[in-house]
Design an enzyme around this catalytic site. Structure first.
Site, PDB file in Angstrom:
ATOM      1  N   GLN A  63    -133.395 -35.179  38.935  1.00  0.00           N
ATOM      2  CA  GLN A  63    -132.675 -36.434  38.756  1.00  0.00           C
ATOM      3  C   GLN A  63    -131.183 -36.309  39.015  1.00  0.00           C
ATOM      4  O   GLN A  63    -130.462 -37.308  39.000  1.00  0.00           O
ATOM      5  CB  GLN A  63    -132.902 -36.974  37.346  1.00  0.00           C
ATOM      6  CG  GLN A  63    -132.261 -36.137  36.252  1.00  0.00           C
ATOM      7  CD  GLN A  63    -132.675 -36.561  34.860  1.00  0.00           C
ATOM      8  OE1 GLN A  63    -133.796 -36.306  34.422  1.00  0.00           O
ATOM      9  NE2 GLN A  63    -131.771 -37.230  34.157  1.00  0.00           N
ATOM     10  N   CYS A  69    -134.230 -40.006  33.662  1.00  0.00           N
ATOM     11  CA  CYS A  69    -135.355 -39.151  33.282  1.00  0.00           C
ATOM     12  C   CYS A  69    -136.617 -39.960  32.990  1.00  0.00           C
ATOM     13  O   CYS A  69    -137.722 -39.566  33.373  1.00  0.00           O
ATOM     14  CB  CYS A  69    -134.985 -38.297  32.078  1.00  0.00           C
ATOM     15  SG  CYS A  69    -134.475 -39.231  30.628  1.00  0.00           S
ATOM     16  N   HIS A 363    -134.258 -37.990  25.961  1.00  0.00           N
ATOM     17  CA  HIS A 363    -134.752 -37.518  27.255  1.00  0.00           C
ATOM     18  C   HIS A 363    -136.258 -37.720  27.333  1.00  0.00           C
ATOM     19  O   HIS A 363    -136.963 -37.580  26.325  1.00  0.00           O
ATOM     20  CB  HIS A 363    -134.418 -36.030  27.408  1.00  0.00           C
ATOM     21  CG  HIS A 363    -134.651 -35.465  28.772  1.00  0.00           C
ATOM     22  ND1 HIS A 363    -134.124 -36.010  29.919  1.00  0.00           N
ATOM     23  CD2 HIS A 363    -135.366 -34.371  29.181  1.00  0.00           C
ATOM     24  CE1 HIS A 363    -134.476 -35.282  30.962  1.00  0.00           C
ATOM     25  NE2 HIS A 363    -135.239 -34.287  30.539  1.00  0.00           N
ATOM     26  N   ASN A 384    -140.071 -30.930  33.536  1.00  0.00           N
ATOM     27  CA  ASN A 384    -138.771 -31.589  33.425  1.00  0.00           C
ATOM     28  C   ASN A 384    -138.411 -32.200  34.775  1.00  0.00           C
ATOM     29  O   ASN A 384    -139.169 -32.106  35.739  1.00  0.00           O
ATOM     30  CB  ASN A 384    -137.714 -30.572  32.968  1.00  0.00           C
ATOM     31  CG  ASN A 384    -136.545 -31.228  32.251  1.00  0.00           C
ATOM     32  OD1 ASN A 384    -136.325 -32.442  32.356  1.00  0.00           O
ATOM     33  ND2 ASN A 384    -135.784 -30.438  31.524  1.00  0.00           N
TER      34      ASN A 384
END
Length: 442
Positions: A63, A69, A363, A384
């Site tokens: 990102q 996110c 997040h 992630n």
């Protein structure tokens, strides 16, 4: 009122200097830093990246310097499905495309909230809340669902990243300036008893300004495109004349209304087994309501495990900065021994951290695996969206205890809920204040 007494401070200094252990710690911490000095090697050993359930997901996305996110995590869950179904390699859906429409819709949602509160003074908590951050990069699961359902999705190759999507600070700065100016105009129109037609004409002119701003900054979203790709066997495919909506229907084909948000918020004002929403939280006027079912943590973990066992990844929201080492990709309660380092007690309950502003969801990522030992989850594999230079090529390990303390939300299919849980979710939700921690945006 009690001021600090200089003699008392002198006593504190003398007591500190007489403690040889603390002076020795001082030398190490001053030179190496707090977290570096407190890091616990044994936590790395316990959280090795090996899992009994480990789904195929491919290369992680990045990102960059943006707060997208939640968007990346949602698009990644679709990407996982497409990689398996169509034998794709290193495939991504366009984050810039959904970013454009989210900003566009958030502007209109902001206008609606400004009009709804136009007769309140600017010093009211609601108006001050709106003006503090008219829009931002972050969001919630139901907000991205509203974007997908209205605008569909496109491959990243059709609308690639822009300078302002990968580093959104200046875009947000100037878009918020514009929205605050528009708020002044809308509030003045209401104060002058302008007709609904006048207000609507002004709102549409403002939206044109926003569209122009976003198109200049991010590019123009495609209305039609050809989808070309080679699969893992090097076979060439082309699908011509696709629209974002037809592409979603054919290649993603996920009924988003069959998914629900489950939260764990153990505060006194949020009894378990009840549904909740948050006032003034959303992005699409007329879109999907942000709604949660609050369950106890064992139930939340059980639902996440069921979905993973069925071969489907899980979108989740957490407070990623707590007790974690991003370079190694480990989130574990014992990764740092801060209490021993400072000879103090930092412990708070999860409810206390929520009530006193110590923690909230910051997040969103994706659960792609879990290590189950003797029927119980021990650690979780996390995809992630920070690129491959952190963790194990971008993947993190989350200990089960860390999940209990710092995970706040997951998204699962309704079919996994018990009849009682489903009824509780579908009941009329309690409305939380706009500034409630469960209104935090990932």
């Amino acid at each position: 009122m009690t001021e600090i007494n200089q003699e008392l401070t002198k006593t504190f200094r003398e007591e500190f200097l007489m403690n040889r252990k603390q002076v020795a710690l001082q030398r190490g911490v001053v030179k190496n830093g707090i977290v570096e000095s407190a890091e616990n090697v044994s936590a790395h050993v316990k959280n090795a990246p090996v899992f009994s359930i480990d789904l195929t997901t491919g290369k992680v996305s990045d990102q960059k310097q943006s707060g997208r996110c939640w968007m990346f995590a949602a698009l990644n869950t679709f990407r996982h499905k497409m990689i398996t179904s169509y034998q794709l390699k290193d495939f991504e859906l366009s984050q810039n495309y959904t970013f454009f429409w989210d900003k566009y819709e958030k502007a209109n949602y902001f206008y609606q909230n400004i009009l709804n509160t136009a007769k309140e003074p600017t010093a009211s908590r609601e108006v001050a809340f709106l003006m503090q951050t008219p829009q931002q990069d972050g969001g919630q699961w139901d907000m991205i669902v509203s974007i997908f359902q209205k605008y569909g999705v496109v491959p990243k190759a059709v609308m690639p990243e822009s300078k302002n999507s990968i580093n959104s600070r200046n875009l947000n700065n100037y878009l918020n300036k514009l929205l605050r100016k528009h708020a002044v105009i809308l509030r003045q129109l209401v104060a002058e008893n302008a007709s609904p037609e006048q207000i609507e004409d002004n709102r549409q002119a403002m939206l044109q300004e926003v569209y122009n701003f976003l198109a200049i900054s991010l590019g123009t979203p495609p209305e039609e495109f050809d989808f070309e790709y080679r699969d893992e066997e090097k076979n060439y495919h082309i699908d011509q004349g696709m629209t974002p909506q037809s592409f979603y229907k054919k290649y993603v084909d996920v009924d988003l209304d069959e998914y629900v948000s489950i939260i764990h918020a153990p505060t006194d004002d949020k009894p378990f087994n009840q549904s909740y929403t948050v006032d003034m939280l959303g992005n699409v006027v007329g879109g999907k309501q942000v709604k949660y079912l609050n369950l106890e943590m064992p139930e939340l973990k059980k639902l996440a495990l069921q979905q993973l066992e069925q071969g489907e990844t899980v979108w989740f929201g957490c407070d990623v900065g707590q007790s974690s080492v991003s370079k190694d990709g480990i989130m574990a309660l014992d990764i740092f021994d801060m209490d021993d380092l400072f000879d103090t007690d930092f412990a708070m309950t999860k409810a206390e951290r929520l009530d006193y502003g110590e923690s909230m969801m910051t997040h969103a990522m994706v659960l792609t695996g879990v290590d189950v030992i003797n029927g119980e989850s021990a650690k979780w594999k996390v995809e992630n969206s920070w690129g491959e230079k952190v963790g194990e090529k971008g993947y993190f390990v989350m200990s089960d205890d860390w999940m209990s303390e710092y995970t706040y939300q997951i998204v699962v299919r309704k079919e996994f809920l018990s009849p009682e849980q489903r009824a509780a979710f579908e009941a009329e939700p309690k409305v939380l204040a706009p500034w409630d921690p469960m209104g935090a945006l990932a």
